[in-house]
Design a protein around this motif. Structure first.
Motif, mmCIF file in Angstrom:
data_model
loop_
_atom_site.group_PDB
_atom_site.id
_atom_site.type_symbol
_atom_site.label_atom_id
_atom_site.label_comp_id
_atom_site.label_asym_id
_atom_site.label_seq_id
_atom_site.Cartn_x
_atom_site.Cartn_y
_atom_site.Cartn_z
ATOM 1 N N PHE A 32 0.830 -1.205 0.000
ATOM 2 C CA PHE A 32 0.000 0.000 0.000
ATOM 3 C C PHE A 32 0.865 1.257 0.000
ATOM 4 N N ILE A 33 1.852 1.266 0.897
ATOM 5 C CA ILE A 33 2.736 2.428 1.012
ATOM 6 C C ILE A 33 3.494 2.672 -0.290
ATOM 7 N N ALA A 34 3.840 1.558 -0.954
ATOM 8 C CA ALA A 34 4.636 1.654 -2.180
ATOM 9 C C ALA A 34 3.940 2.470 -3.269
ATOM 10 N N LYS A 35 2.604 2.585 -3.153
ATOM 11 C CA LYS A 35 1.872 3.381 -4.136
ATOM 12 C C LYS A 35 2.203 4.870 -4.005
ATOM 13 N N TYR A 36 2.680 5.245 -2.835
ATOM 14 C CA TYR A 36 2.897 6.665 -2.569
ATOM 15 C C TYR A 36 4.370 7.041 -2.471
ATOM 16 N N ILE A 37 5.137 6.237 -1.748
ATOM 17 C CA ILE A 37 6.564 6.530 -1.585
ATOM 18 C C ILE A 37 7.347 5.216 -1.630
ATOM 19 N N THR A 38 8.643 5.329 -1.855
ATOM 20 C CA THR A 38 9.500 4.140 -1.894
ATOM 21 C C THR A 38 10.251 4.023 -0.573
ATOM 22 N N LEU A 39 10.174 2.846 0.018
ATOM 23 C CA LEU A 39 10.826 2.642 1.309
ATOM 24 C C LEU A 39 12.093 1.806 1.163
ATOM 25 N N THR A 40 13.126 2.150 1.923
ATOM 26 C CA THR A 40 14.318 1.311 1.999
ATOM 27 C C THR A 40 14.048 0.216 3.027
ATOM 28 N N GLU A 41 14.904 -0.790 3.042
ATOM 29 C CA GLU A 41 14.770 -1.870 4.024
ATOM 30 C C GLU A 41 14.841 -1.303 5.437
ATOM 31 N N GLU A 42 15.760 -0.367 5.586
ATOM 32 C CA GLU A 42 15.939 0.259 6.899
ATOM 33 C C GLU A 42 14.641 0.898 7.374
ATOM 34 N N GLU A 43 14.013 1.597 6.470
ATOM 35 C CA GLU A 43 12.758 2.269 6.822
ATOM 36 C C GLU A 43 11.665 1.257 7.144
ATOM 37 N N LYS A 44 11.625 0.202 6.365
ATOM 38 C CA LYS A 44 10.634 -0.836 6.642
ATOM 39 C C LYS A 44 10.834 -1.410 8.037
ATOM 40 N N ASN A 45 12.093 -1.661 8.378
ATOM 41 C CA ASN A 45 12.374 -2.229 9.690
ATOM 42 C C ASN A 45 11.980 -1.282 10.814
ATOM 43 N N ALA A 46 12.253 0.003 10.581
ATOM 44 C CA ALA A 46 11.892 1.000 11.591
ATOM 45 C C ALA A 46 10.380 0.961 11.835
ATOM 46 N N LEU A 47 9.651 0.824 10.732
ATOM 47 C CA LEU A 47 8.191 0.754 10.836
ATOM 48 C C LEU A 47 7.766 -0.481 11.630
ATOM 49 N N LEU A 48 8.361 -1.607 11.268
ATOM 50 C CA LEU A 48 7.990 -2.861 11.912
ATOM 51 C C LEU A 48 8.300 -2.830 13.403
ATOM 52 N N SER A 49 9.409 -2.166 13.750
ATOM 53 C CA SER A 49 9.855 -2.154 15.145
ATOM 54 C C SER A 49 8.865 -1.432 16.060
ATOM 55 N N LEU A 50 7.933 -0.705 15.449
ATOM 56 C CA LEU A 50 6.953 0.010 16.272
ATOM 57 C C LEU A 50 5.870 -0.917 16.812
ATOM 58 N N GLY A 51 5.815 -2.114 16.253
ATOM 59 C CA GLY A 51 4.798 -3.065 16.723
ATOM 60 C C GLY A 51 3.389 -2.577 16.453
ATOM 61 N N LEU A 52 3.158 -2.200 15.210
ATOM 62 C CA LEU A 52 1.873 -1.615 14.839
ATOM 63 C C LEU A 52 0.745 -2.631 14.725
ATOM 64 N N PHE A 53 1.097 -3.835 14.356
ATOM 65 C CA PHE A 53 0.081 -4.778 13.915
ATOM 66 C C PHE A 53 -0.727 -5.377 15.050
ATOM 67 N N ARG A 54 -1.997 -5.513 14.806
ATOM 68 C CA ARG A 54 -2.855 -6.159 15.786
ATOM 69 C C ARG A 54 -3.923 -6.977 15.060
ATOM 70 N N SER A 55 -4.231 -8.109 15.634
ATOM 71 C CA SER A 55 -5.219 -8.992 15.036
ATOM 72 C C SER A 55 -6.406 -9.054 15.984
ATOM 73 N N VAL A 56 -7.586 -8.697 15.505
ATOM 74 C CA VAL A 56 -8.747 -8.648 16.397
ATOM 75 C C VAL A 56 -9.919 -9.471 15.879
ATOM 76 N N LYS A 57 -10.642 -10.049 16.817
ATOM 77 C CA LYS A 57 -11.772 -10.916 16.483
ATOM 78 C C LYS A 57 -13.017 -10.102 16.158
ATOM 79 N N LYS A 58 -13.814 -10.661 15.294
ATOM 80 C CA LYS A 58 -15.137 -10.127 14.981
ATOM 81 C C LYS A 58 -15.876 -9.770 16.275
ATOM 82 N N GLY A 59 -16.477 -8.627 16.307
ATOM 83 C CA GLY A 59 -17.235 -8.232 17.492
ATOM 84 C C GLY A 59 -16.455 -7.386 18.485
#
Lengths: 193, 193
Positions: free
Chosen positions: B8-35
DNA sequence: ATAAATCGTTCACTTAAGTTAAGAAATAAT
DNA sequence: ATTATTTCTTAACTTAAGTGAACGATTTAT
């Protein structure tokens, strides 16, 4: 007259004299007569409008009749969609009162932003505010009946009801002029009792 | 899974590996159940949500019943109003499917923006796009009847009609469930002839 | 697997908005 | 000042949405 603009800006950032002069040197101000059409359907403009005094209105022409979807009064502005995506405008913008406004284009914005980074900040704040307001308005519209919407408007923007022709207000509320007329009569009846 | 986000991000800007890792290190992702309810009325959060997979919904409770005003599916996000103005939320946000999303707060945003100015640019573009889309949606809503709105939705977001319960769709269209049911029957009748 | 709760449809009835038309009132044009 | 145009209101009729209730169908909980 430019004081109106500076007072508004002062709510967000503090400007030095130098910065004020830089702004003035762009020749932003324009005075337009009631009835003037600022943007026509099919036209492409790069200009953004910001109302200092008066009122402008955004409307579509669908199946031959006007559908008004927004009014902009003092301290409100619009960047037409066509100025963003360079496609022909789907709507018109015209003045419903003699109006004083600023007219700016992206180049002027870029120039100012480059010289004074403060501006960028103000623009970000303004667009955040605008987005939030927009969303709340939309939610309110969706969750209300035409009558409630009219009463809301009476609460939140009583000036509009005075200064805007009723058939334009009607389509702004998502109904026909006759329905607005009837609805008003209905409210008036209720109030009497 | 994070690839969804990077694509998705790639549609707007180009990320380096370093930048991707920085993003991942923030622990953004969450998985949630219906309801799951992500935000309740009255609550204050500083979190923004961005859907990678699944569907979340924004709704008010007015006079005891739910008024759904928005759905967010893949690659759509919402920053609750309360996260901007620090006031109690007027609405709920809940998951109507098992959903994978990113949850971020302003501090994380600031951190990323400071490290990688590119992000600021993407955010500006995204919020401009969002505002434009929002305005067009609002205009379309105002200038259409419930039936037209349903037909529009069928055109523009056919997936929603499949995955969302109909009584929620109804209030999204500004009508009651029974009316949506009737309206669908009406359309079906027309199509037959 | 069964019971309970939620959801979607249908129906009869009510209420409000759309439509068409006519006329009064206000504005603009000459 | 008079005419022309636009705007607002009213009315009768049509169409569609709101309301309350009933009944399967589906989903959820136990």
């Amino acid at each position: 007259m430019q004081d109106i603009l500076f007072d508004f800006i002062a709510k967000y950032i503090t400007l030095t004299e130098e910065e004020k002069n830089a702004l003035l040197s762009l020749g932003l101000f324009r005075s337009v007569k009631k009835g003037t059409i600022l943007l026509k359907e099919g036209q492409i403009t790069r200009e953004s409008f910001f109302v200092l005094k008066g009122c402008i209105r955004k409307y579509y022409i669908i199946d031959g009749d006007e559908k008004t979807t927004a009014f902009f009064t003092e301290m409100e502005g619009i960047t037409p969609h066509c100025a963003i995506n360079n496609a022909p405008s789907e709507y018109f913008i015209s003045c419903i009162e003699d109006t004083i406004l600023t007219v700016s284009n992206p180049d002027m914005g870029a120039e100012i932003n480059a010289k004074f980074p403060k501006f960028e900040i103000m623009c970000r704040i303004l667009s955040e505010e605008l987005l939030a307001k927009q969303q709340i308005n939309f939610d309110e519209f969706k969750t209300s009946s035409p009558e409630q919407r009219y009463l809301n408007l009476l609460q939140n923007r009583p000036d509009l009801i005075q200064r805007v022709p009723q058939h334009q207000l009607a389509s702004y509320l998502g109904i026909k002029p006759q329905s607005l007329s009837r609805l008003r009569a209905r409210i008036f009846e209720k109030e009497k009792n």
